[in-house]
Scaffold this motif. Sequence first.
Motif, PDB file in Angstrom:
ATOM      1  N   HIS A  56       0.819  -1.066  -0.134  1.00 55.71           N
ATOM      2  CA  HIS A  56       0.060  -0.203   0.326  1.00 55.71           C
ATOM      3  C   HIS A  56       0.785   1.387  -0.017  1.00 55.71           C
ATOM      4  O   HIS A  56       0.374   2.356  -0.278  1.00 55.71           O
ATOM      5  CB  HIS A  56      -1.064  -0.195   1.195  1.00 55.71           C
ATOM      6  CG  HIS A  56      -1.860  -1.007   1.370  1.00 55.71           C
ATOM      7  ND1 HIS A  56      -1.909  -2.246   2.011  1.00 55.71           N
ATOM      8  CD2 HIS A  56      -3.109  -1.306   0.276  1.00 55.71           C
ATOM      9  CE1 HIS A  56      -2.829  -2.946   1.809  1.00 55.71           C
ATOM     10  NE2 HIS A  56      -3.564  -2.544   0.721  1.00 55.71           N
ATOM     11  N   TYR A 110       3.499   5.921  -4.272  1.00 54.28           N
ATOM     12  CA  TYR A 110       3.392   7.153  -4.313  1.00 54.28           C
ATOM     13  C   TYR A 110       3.378   7.493  -5.847  1.00 54.28           C
ATOM     14  O   TYR A 110       3.805   6.532  -6.730  1.00 54.28           O
ATOM     15  CB  TYR A 110       4.612   8.232  -3.882  1.00 54.28           C
ATOM     16  CG  TYR A 110       4.794   7.318  -2.290  1.00 54.28           C
ATOM     17  CD1 TYR A 110       3.771   7.177  -1.546  1.00 54.28           C
ATOM     18  CD2 TYR A 110       6.075   6.791  -2.142  1.00 54.28           C
ATOM     19  CE1 TYR A 110       3.991   6.722  -0.180  1.00 54.28           C
ATOM     20  CE2 TYR A 110       6.198   6.136  -0.828  1.00 54.28           C
ATOM     21  CZ  TYR A 110       5.253   6.100   0.345  1.00 54.28           C
ATOM     22  OH  TYR A 110       5.587   5.364   1.365  1.00 54.28           O
ATOM     23  N   GLU A 150       1.047   7.921  -8.094  1.00 53.12           N
ATOM     24  CA  GLU A 150       0.022   7.037  -9.147  1.00 53.12           C
ATOM     25  C   GLU A 150       0.650   5.684  -9.405  1.00 53.12           C
ATOM     26  O   GLU A 150       0.465   5.127 -10.487  1.00 53.12           O
ATOM     27  CB  GLU A 150      -0.517   7.620 -10.194  1.00 53.12           C
ATOM     28  CG  GLU A 150      -1.408   8.740 -10.201  1.00 53.12           C
ATOM     29  CD  GLU A 150      -1.114  10.100  -9.686  1.00 53.12           C
ATOM     30  OE1 GLU A 150      -0.294  10.615 -10.438  1.00 53.12           O
ATOM     31  OE2 GLU A 150      -1.777  10.395  -8.775  1.00 53.12           O
ATOM     32  N   ASP A 196      -9.192   4.387   4.904  1.00 54.00           N
ATOM     33  CA  ASP A 196      -9.109   5.769   4.365  1.00 54.00           C
ATOM     34  C   ASP A 196      -7.779   6.622   5.184  1.00 54.00           C
ATOM     35  O   ASP A 196      -7.176   7.391   4.585  1.00 54.00           O
ATOM     36  CB  ASP A 196     -10.220   6.803   4.626  1.00 54.00           C
ATOM     37  CG  ASP A 196     -10.623   6.608   6.063  1.00 54.00           C
ATOM     38  OD1 ASP A 196     -10.608   5.577   6.908  1.00 54.00           O
ATOM     39  OD2 ASP A 196     -11.217   7.941   6.756  1.00 54.00           O
ATOM     40  N   PRO A 217      -4.113   6.337   2.479  1.00 48.04           N
ATOM     41  CA  PRO A 217      -3.799   7.594   1.439  1.00 48.04           C
ATOM     42  C   PRO A 217      -3.333   8.718   2.232  1.00 48.04           C
ATOM     43  O   PRO A 217      -2.433   9.403   2.064  1.00 48.04           O
ATOM     44  CB  PRO A 217      -4.915   7.703   0.729  1.00 48.04           C
ATOM     45  CG  PRO A 217      -6.090   6.993   1.460  1.00 48.04           C
ATOM     46  CD  PRO A 217      -5.542   6.033   2.122  1.00 48.04           C
ATOM     47  N   LYS A 218      -4.061   8.946   3.397  1.00 47.61           N
ATOM     48  CA  LYS A 218      -3.608  10.235   4.393  1.00 47.61           C
ATOM     49  C   LYS A 218      -1.899   9.883   4.797  1.00 47.61           C
ATOM     50  O   LYS A 218      -1.190  10.961   4.782  1.00 47.61           O
ATOM     51  CB  LYS A 218      -4.483  10.260   5.416  1.00 47.61           C
ATOM     52  CG  LYS A 218      -5.685  10.737   5.337  1.00 47.61           C
ATOM     53  CD  LYS A 218      -6.488  10.937   6.595  1.00 47.61           C
ATOM     54  CE  LYS A 218      -8.024  11.316   6.191  1.00 47.61           C
ATOM     55  NZ  LYS A 218      -8.914  10.752   7.380  1.00 47.61           N
ATOM     56  N   ASN A 264       0.115   8.103   3.370  1.00 41.80           N
ATOM     57  CA  ASN A 264       0.912   8.159   2.110  1.00 41.80           C
ATOM     58  C   ASN A 264       1.324   9.538   1.667  1.00 41.80           C
ATOM     59  O   ASN A 264       2.410   9.704   1.245  1.00 41.80           O
ATOM     60  CB  ASN A 264       0.185   7.279   1.077  1.00 41.80           C
ATOM     61  CG  ASN A 264       0.528   5.853   1.169  1.00 41.80           C
ATOM     62  OD1 ASN A 264       1.057   5.239   2.113  1.00 41.80           O
ATOM     63  ND2 ASN A 264      -0.103   5.098   0.108  1.00 41.80           N
ATOM     64  N   LYS A 265       0.371  10.634   1.812  1.00 39.99           N
ATOM     65  CA  LYS A 265       0.604  11.790   1.596  1.00 39.99           C
ATOM     66  C   LYS A 265       1.841  12.303   2.207  1.00 39.99           C
ATOM     67  O   LYS A 265       2.708  12.980   1.807  1.00 39.99           O
ATOM     68  CB  LYS A 265      -0.743  12.638   1.689  1.00 39.99           C
ATOM     69  CG  LYS A 265      -0.628  13.950   1.078  1.00 39.99           C
ATOM     70  CD  LYS A 265      -1.824  14.626   1.169  1.00 39.99           C
ATOM     71  CE  LYS A 265      -1.770  16.076   0.986  1.00 39.99           C
ATOM     72  NZ  LYS A 265      -1.355  17.091   2.183  1.00 39.99           N
TER      73      LYS A 265
END
Length: 400
Positions: free
Chosen positions: A209, A212, A214, A289, A292-293, A295-296
């Motif tokens: 998971h 980065y 895309e 959810d 992605p938080k 990962n940012k």
Amino acid sequence: MPFLAAALDRVKPSATIAVTDKARVLKAAGRNVIGLGAGEPDFDTPDNIKQAAIKAIQDGKTKYTAVDGIPELKEAIIAKFQRENGLSYKPNQVIVGVGGKQVLYNALMATINPGDEVIVPAPYWVSYPEMVALAGGEPVSVVCTAEHGFKLQPQALEKAITPKTKWLILNSPSNPTGAAYSKAELKALTDVLVRHPHVWIMTDDMYEHLVYDEFVFTTPAQVEPSLLDRTLTVNGVSKSYCMTGWRIGYAGGPAQLIKAMATIQSQSTSNPCSIAQWAAVEALNGPQDFIPKNNKIFKERRDLVVSMLNQASGIECPRPEGAFYVYPSCAGTIGKTAPSGKVIENDEAFVTELLEAEGVAVVHGSAFGLGPAFRISYATKTSDLEDACKRIQRFCGNLR
Ligand SMILES: Cc1ncc(COP(=O)(O)O)c(C=O)c1O
């Protein structure tokens, strides 16, 4: 007669743990040390997962379970493989272990005979060659350079395969380089494996998971379904779900192999912790959810570290696709002299001198099978990363 087993002569202690220990000693002595050695997210386990564990305790889910995992967790794993990887497994094709590490270890113990070869692309996670050696096999390291993005090339794979090859271990995104294989890159490798039906694939998808820009993650059995019956797809909740301490990993593979792995587990640890298994059910089935938080933040840190390291004299840092590691080369510093008078003869000297001079703990690349380089884990507070990179810049700037 020596008391310790001869097998231990074949195994090295973990270099990553050695660095962490050294940093701890310096810290205890009052030095301001920034540790960039640890391979675990600094984020806390999400609250819904903690609550599921608390509920399991309160509901009395505190007894032995089936050795290979509770049915509810196996169902959650089967659903995950289907949903995210397009892979269909039945309950007897899935096993839950005490972390991904035990799953990989049991798979090797269950399959390796003396002299069997296991292809391990380098740079590698430090445990692969050691586990292969403990199981009595021969790790065959194939060096993958920065020029090829630290990725195994099909021709190099073809060359490394012998009649004794039992497994190819693939790890994407990779610890230590962060490199991840695209679908096309994996297909080029699976095309080689299709031609060698005696070689099995152990794919360590632990960092699935954490990708980065895309990047689209794929796994070998998804890219080449004809390999499904000789692929062990290993994964776990440690990294993506910030659950390193809970010790839950899992794998999907052919029933006969899974059964053999369960036999080994039944005579060593028995089941993984019942409470952690219930927490993992919530991790896999619950809201996703936060990934992605997180990962940012990881992506911002990666970009910061890559950019700052590339401004350090003698350092070259590629920008990897995933995980939370970068693997810069320190070739440009070799042969130089530090203000202490010590000569930087190799990457181990580089990291030792960096820790002593500037209090930054990183791991030397030769421990992962490719140097001169070092690994930085950016799963650390952004302000500390910035400070550490400034110290590395200063350290490199002071070399003569
Ligand atoms: C590539 C890789 N595989 C497996 C593991 C083991 O994970 P676990 O904590 O689930 O045993 C790690 C942990 O560092 C890892 O980096």
